[in-house]
Enzyme design. Structure first.
Site, short mmCIF file in Angstrom:
data_model
loop_
_atom_site.label_atom_id
_atom_site.label_comp_id
_atom_site.label_asym_id
_atom_site.label_seq_id
_atom_site.Cartn_x
_atom_site.Cartn_y
_atom_site.Cartn_z
N GLU A 174 3.20 36.02 44.87
CA GLU A 174 2.11 37.43 45.70
C GLU A 174 2.70 37.92 47.27
O GLU A 174 2.20 38.09 47.83
CB GLU A 174 0.94 36.75 45.71
CG GLU A 174 0.84 35.61 45.15
CD GLU A 174 -0.82 35.45 45.26
OE1 GLU A 174 -1.85 36.14 46.10
OE2 GLU A 174 -2.06 34.94 44.36
N GLU A 371 -1.95 30.52 38.86
CA GLU A 371 -3.15 30.65 39.15
C GLU A 371 -4.38 30.81 38.43
O GLU A 371 -3.50 32.47 38.35
CB GLU A 371 -2.76 30.45 41.37
CG GLU A 371 -1.71 30.60 42.07
CD GLU A 371 -2.01 30.88 43.60
OE1 GLU A 371 -3.40 31.55 44.23
OE2 GLU A 371 -0.78 30.79 43.86
#
Ligand code: GCO
Length: 484
Positions: A174, A371
């Site tokens: 991320e 995720e």
């Protein structure tokens, strides 16, 4: 939310070679933070800033996974996980981030990998999940062009040690979050608020570090390595399946309209296509760092999969009429009362249908959901149970939407539920619980939640049980309710 139907649900079956797993990250679960065990990260310093983290919670103890890793691996296996996405903590491997290897730190990951394999759980390793070495932050951090080489050197040490057993690697987690929240908004570590010109320079160096890490993995791997990454998936999804609305959602998903880093393409286009996107260059203007052409060659390394973290999404429809020069889409607000989790994220299962579909169509790489999950108000009831029906329903809906994408031709290779256990949720501290397993932080007792047993059965049946009502044992099934 789909309307109930009277038709029996079509059978669900994920591919036989689909990877089912659970995910967590080093700083969020390990503990083991004393100076004799590891170097400090920017998150250790951030936790010391009064008010930076909810109730000044400290990440230094977390779930004490450093001491409990073997029991955690056994628990993971007992709950049916065949794969586990972990991250390696850079300053645990190299206290100063460069130079000497911290033997006791690398030994920990060596033992963790052995334990996972001994329990039949395949380790998937993320090399950077936000715990940047504090020593290197003081040398400029991501703003220092040397950060790519620093990260490459660290990658090599880890891969040399683990790649005889680890074959699935992700470079960075991320970048949008650690750069926008950490370097622009100041809400995450290192907690600074830099101007756009500097956050774009940090982003450029983080992308270079990604590329350097891919090169280092390929060069040092002792077995054929599958290499990917794990960016945020900022997904826009259509209000319905009208092709015009689907096109609008695809355009919104890949657009850059605002002078910030909350987008997909500023990161994914260089990594997967070898160039910054035109609309980003236009919006960012002279804030874009000048760089030699060779930088893009470094960033644009061949990947084996596109890992992506998707939790929610934004609903859009085709703009009517599209204002001249304006976007081709307009926002559709969620229905009042649409389910939200305790982070106030909208329930949006269609994000896990259209996100993978749009990303696969654009970048043509196999998708891995690195995720997906939700937080909810989980606590242990007076019978010692942790009942979390919201997490069950959230995950059911998202997996059914993902299955539809696969059935329609999107190449999705795996799904890692976030998270294996409750953990340190960054600036939210321990307030938010994302785990399939409840953690009592006072005693470190692990208690599998209802969702853990439910997900075990989903994995065992390759998704077939998604169309079965969950045995909540305390609430009768409403026959009119439907699984879409
Ligand atoms: C992220 C991080 C995780 C978070 C999870 C819940 O995606 O933000 O990778 O570390 O804990 O997503 O916010």
């Amino acid at each position: 939310m789909p309307s109930p139907s009277t038709q029996p649900p079509a059978p669900v079956q994920f591919p036989a070679n689909f990877t089912w797993g659970v995910a967590a990250s080093s700083y969020q679960i390990e503990g083991g933070s004393s100076p004799d065990l590891r170097g400090e990260s920017v998150w250790d310093a951030f936790c010391r800033k009064n008010g930076a983290v909810f109730e000044n919670h400290q990440g230094g103890f977390a779930c004490d996974h450093y001491n409990r890793y073997d029991a955690d691996a056994a628990l993971m296996a007992s709950l049916g996980a065949k794969a586990y996405r972990l991250s390696v903590m850079w300053p645990r491997v190299m206290k100063e981030g460069v130079g000497a290897v911290n033997a006791i730190g690398l030994d920990f990951y060596d033992k963790l990998v052995d334990s996972l394999l001994a329990h039949g759980v395949e380790p998937w390793v993320t090399l950077f999940h936000w715990d940047f070495p504090l020593a290197l932050y003081h040398r400029g951090g991501w703003l220092n062009r040397d950060s790519a080489e620093w990260f490459g050197e660290y990658t090599t040490k880890v891969v040399e040690r683990l790649s005889d057993r680890v074959t699935n690697w992700m470079t960075i987690n991320e970048p949008q979050v650690f750069l926008q929240l950490g370097h622009a908004d100041g809400k995450h570590a290192p907690g600074v608020q830099l101007p756009l010109r500097e956050t774009l320079l940090a982003a450029h160096n983080a992308l270079r570090a990604h590329g350097r890490s891919v090169q280092a993995i390929r060069a040092a791997a002792k077995k054929p390595a599958r290499v990917g990454w794990a960016p945020v998936g900022h997904v826009s999804y259509p209000v319905d399946n009208d092709p015009a609305n689907i096109d609008a959602a695809r355009a919104a998903t890949f657009a850059i309209q605002q002078p910030h880093l909350w987008n997909n393409t500023w990161f994914a286009d260089p990594v997967c296509l070898g160039c910054y996107p035109e609309d980003g260059l236009r919006v960012y203007g002279n804030n874009v760092p000048s760089h030699p052409v060779s930088d893009m060659d470094l960033i644009h390394q061949k990947l084996d999969f596109y890992g992506v973290n998707i939790y929610s999404g934004a609903c859009v429809k085709a703009a009517t009429p599209a204002a001249a020069g304006g976007p081709s889409w307009e926002a559709v607000n969620p229905q009042p009362g649409n389910p939200r989790n305790t982070m106030d994220w909208n329930m949006a299962p269609q994000a896990l249908h259209f996100g993978p579909r749009f990303l696969f169509d654009r970048y043509r790489l196999p998708i891995v959901i690195t995720e997906n999950g939700t937080c909810s108000t989980d606590w242990t009831d007076m019978h010692g149970r942790v009942l979390d029906p919201q997490r069950v329903d959230y995950t059911r809906r998202y997996l059914l939407a993902l299955h539809e994408a696969i059935a329609q031709g999107t190449n999705v290779r795996g799904y890692f539920h976030w998270s294996f256990m409750d953990n340190f949720e960054w600036a939210e501290g321990y307030k938010q619980r994302f785990g399939l397993v409840h953690v009592d932080y006072a005693t470190q007792k692990r208690t599998p939640k209802l969702s853990a047993y439910w997900y075990k059965r989903v994995m065992e049946t390759r998704g077939a049980s998604l169309t079965e009502p969950t045995d909540l044992s305390f609430a009768p099934v409403d026959p009119a309710a439907a699984i879409r």
